[in-house]
Design an enzyme around this catalytic site. Structure first.
Site, PDB file in Angstrom:
ATOM      1  N   ASP A 157      -1.431  -4.870   4.587  1.00 49.49           N
ATOM      2  CA  ASP A 157      -2.811  -4.499   4.898  1.00 49.49           C
ATOM      3  C   ASP A 157      -3.850  -5.510   4.434  1.00 49.49           C
ATOM      4  O   ASP A 157      -4.816  -5.783   5.140  1.00 49.49           O
ATOM      5  CB  ASP A 157      -3.129  -3.147   4.251  1.00 49.49           C
ATOM      6  N   LYS A 158      -3.699  -6.048   3.226  1.00 51.76           N
ATOM      7  CA  LYS A 158      -4.703  -6.967   2.706  1.00 51.76           C
ATOM      8  C   LYS A 158      -4.291  -8.431   2.904  1.00 51.76           C
ATOM      9  O   LYS A 158      -5.106  -9.334   2.719  1.00 51.76           O
ATOM     10  CB  LYS A 158      -4.945  -6.697   1.212  1.00 51.76           C
TER      11      LYS A 158
ATOM     12  N   SER B 157      -6.629   5.024   4.116  1.00 50.47           N
ATOM     13  CA  SER B 157      -5.576   4.307   4.811  1.00 50.47           C
ATOM     14  C   SER B 157      -5.807   4.390   6.316  1.00 50.47           C
ATOM     15  O   SER B 157      -6.422   5.332   6.813  1.00 50.47           O
ATOM     16  CB  SER B 157      -4.222   4.927   4.469  1.00 50.47           C
TER      17      SER B 157
ATOM     18  N   GLU C 260      -7.286   3.908  -1.847  1.00 42.95           N
ATOM     19  CA  GLU C 260      -7.198   4.719  -0.644  1.00 42.95           C
ATOM     20  C   GLU C 260      -6.942   6.180  -1.010  1.00 42.95           C
ATOM     21  O   GLU C 260      -6.267   6.482  -1.993  1.00 42.95           O
ATOM     22  CB  GLU C 260      -6.056   4.229   0.255  1.00 42.95           C
TER      23      GLU C 260
ATOM     24  N   ASP D 235       0.814  -1.221   0.000  1.00 33.54           N
ATOM     25  CA  ASP D 235       0.000   0.000   0.000  1.00 33.54           C
ATOM     26  C   ASP D 235       0.846   1.268   0.000  1.00 33.54           C
ATOM     27  O   ASP D 235       0.612   2.192  -0.794  1.00 33.54           O
ATOM     28  CB  ASP D 235      -0.910   0.039   1.231  1.00 33.54           C
TER      29      ASP D 235
END
Length: 554
Positions: free
Chosen positions: A124-125, A470, A444, A82
């Protein structure tokens, strides 16, 4: 309860001779082939600090598995980073990568009939994607997070990720020099891990611990330390105990466990992305969960830990104060203590001896930062299906805000206007066609929100989008507006100068335009051309559901 997968079925008997020969060609012995086989699913890569050290962590997990007689076999997943792709086209691929990660783990583990798995996410994912796979597969599973980072330091100022983005706005506004910008850049991150604050990866790791899918205190360990390596070995040993006892993921991931995770998120100022991910995890775990449930839980949960990016404390301080176990302990009867965890014990049993060490970092329920939780669900004429805001990151003077819309069809257009000084105080910046379908991929908006903060407009400008934010976002930023513009949601009908009213206390967001006028605009509306016409993102755009449903695939 027996696991749904069984390596003995796949690799014992004369019929499996060819399979065993293939394994032996990879160096496995007969003894190893006769032991329980454990998938060690690693997010290692050279692309990011939260992944770079994970070979070492994976080796420690495998050592723990071998200690109790298992055979660990490691493979990798992808991670779209990200922070690296934040403000360009690459951000379209980030949320869709969650489904790829879940699918790839499911395929590898199911095909090879592993008896259990240890998931090592960083990113994050990656965390929710791996947890979704654990729910699908329903075999003994533990999550071991890649770890957190300390704060950087430059000229006696601490630096966190959100401040790095805001420094760009400050540089553009002439508040800091190019030398200082590079000084921030060179010193922002002192060690490996997922950053110092409640960014999305860190948030989801802590929620995974709160729901019982990680061993206590492992989600807030500083990355690449001896403490983390020892905990990784313990995790490898614990998966063997879960296999022996037949404790599978769905025995842990109950409705109560998911509620505990959501309650934890709103108690610590977690990322708004946790709403998307918890909805998606609930679907895989066959747990009924709706957007309104987040608001119900928020109203009964005090905000008790003022962590970054909206607060002064970092995750190392939370860990030292007792970590997620201490948060759960302080929440007390609000937590469903009967939920089973990967320790083999219940939440209540795990918390029996836990104490809060630092009352500045973890406030008592009787003296919270706010009486209600940090993430609010707003509805109204602009977002009939809902929208999401981290109210703990909003200045008090902006909790009720009304202004004129300044509409942009993409993040890039909005960013240029903010940096060029063309966004005035009192504006509501609207960025649309950035939702799951319209983006596609629901990018984001950290760059625009950071630019707003860096340009000195924090608290004076609102940002509303069908995209997302974010975990590092601060300010009056309302995302996940549903229905999104690409499917005809009211956000697609806004024009420059329209009045938008936001009332976080009342959980309302309204477009103050007469219904007759909106109907006229709806009839004249023309959809823009799709931004992609082939490949994974094209398929994703056809199958992805509303953000109000977790942006899961149909």
């Amino acid at each position: 309860m027996k696991s749904k997968l069984n390596s003995k079925v796949a690799y014992e008997g004369p019929e499996a001779a060819a399979a065993r020969a293939w394994f032996k060609a990879a160096g496995l012995t007969d003894h190893e082939l006769g032991a329980p086989m454990v998938a060690v699913v690693n997010a290692w890569s050279e692309l990011a600090p939260e992944n770079y050290h994970l070979r070492m962590v994976g080796d420690a997990v495998k050592s723990g598995v071998r200690t109790l007689g298992g055979t660990p076999l490691e493979f990798n997943t992808i991670h779209v980073v990200d922070a690296v792709v934040e403000s360009h086209e690459g951000m379209r691929d980030v949320l869709p990568s969650r489904e790829l990660i879940a699918d790839s783990v499911e395929v590898m583990v199911r095909a090879h009939q592993f008896d259990g798995m240890v998931l090592i996410p960083g990113g994050d994912k990656v965390v929710p994607g791996m947890v979704m796979a654990a729910a699908r597969l329903d075999i003994p599973s533990i999550v071991f997070y890649s770890g957190i980072t300390g704060s950087g330091k430059y000229k006696d100022n601490t630096i966190r990720l959100e401040e790095m983005w805001e420094a760009v706005g400050a540089f553009r506004d002439g508040k800091i020099s190019a030398v200082d910008l590079q000084g921030f850049e060179d010193n922002a991150f002192p060690n490996f891990g997922g950053g110092a604050s409640c960014y999305t990866g860190n948030t989801m790791a802590m929620l995974t611990e709160a729901m019982g899918m990680a061993l206590p205190l492992t989600s807030t360990l500083t990355a690449a330390t001896p403490f983390q390596i020892r905990a990784a070995k313990e995790t490898g040993m614990q998966i063997m105990r879960l296999i022996e006892r037949g404790i599978t993921s769905l025995q842990v991931m109950s409705r109560g466990a998911l509620h505990n995770a959501i309650r934890t998120s709103v108690a610590i100022g977690g990322s708004t992305n946790s709403v998307l991910h918890m909805l998606a995890i609930a679907k895989e775990a066959r747990v009924e969960l709706e957007l309104d449930d987040f608001e119900t839980i928020r109203r009964s949960t005090p905000y008790i830990s003022h962590l970054g990016p909206s607060g002064p404390y970092i995750l190392q301080q939370l860990h030292d104060a007792g970590g997620i176990p201490a948060i759960l302990k302080e929440l007390g009867r609000l937590v469903e203590g009967s939920c089973l965890t990967v320790t083999g014990r219940t939440i209540e049993e795990n918390l029996a001896t836990v104490k809060v060490v630092d009352r500045a970092v973890i406030r008592p329920l009787s003296d919270p930062i706010q009486s209600t939780g940090s993430i609010a669900i707003l509805k109204g004429s602009l977002a009939p299906e809902g929208s999401v805001v981290k109210c703990s990151a909003v200045r008090d003077e902006a909790l009720v805000f009304e202004g004129e819309a300044k509409v942009f069809e993409s993040m890039e257009d909005a960013l240029r206007s903010i940096y060029d000084g063309r966004v005035d105080e009192g504006s509501v910046v609207v960025i649309r066609y950035e939702g799951p379908k319209g983006g596609p991929g629901m990018r984001e908006m950290l760059a625009p929100t950071s630019a707003i903060e860096g340009m000195g407009l924090g608290g004076k400008v609102a940002l509303v989008t069908d995209g997302r934010f974010s975990g590092a976002t601060r300010g009056l930023a309302i995302g996940h507006v549903s229905p999104e513009a690409a499917v005809g949601g009211p956000i697609c009908l806004i024009k420059d100068g329209d009045r938008i009213a936001i009332d976080i206390e009342s959980r309302k967001i309204d477009l103050k335009v007469e219904e007759d006028e909106l109907n006229r605009r709806s009839k004249e509306r023309r959809l823009p051309e799709p931004k992609v016409s082939k490949g994974y993102l094209f398929r994703y755009s056809k199958l992805v559901q509303s953000a109000s449903q977790g942006a899961v695939l149909e």
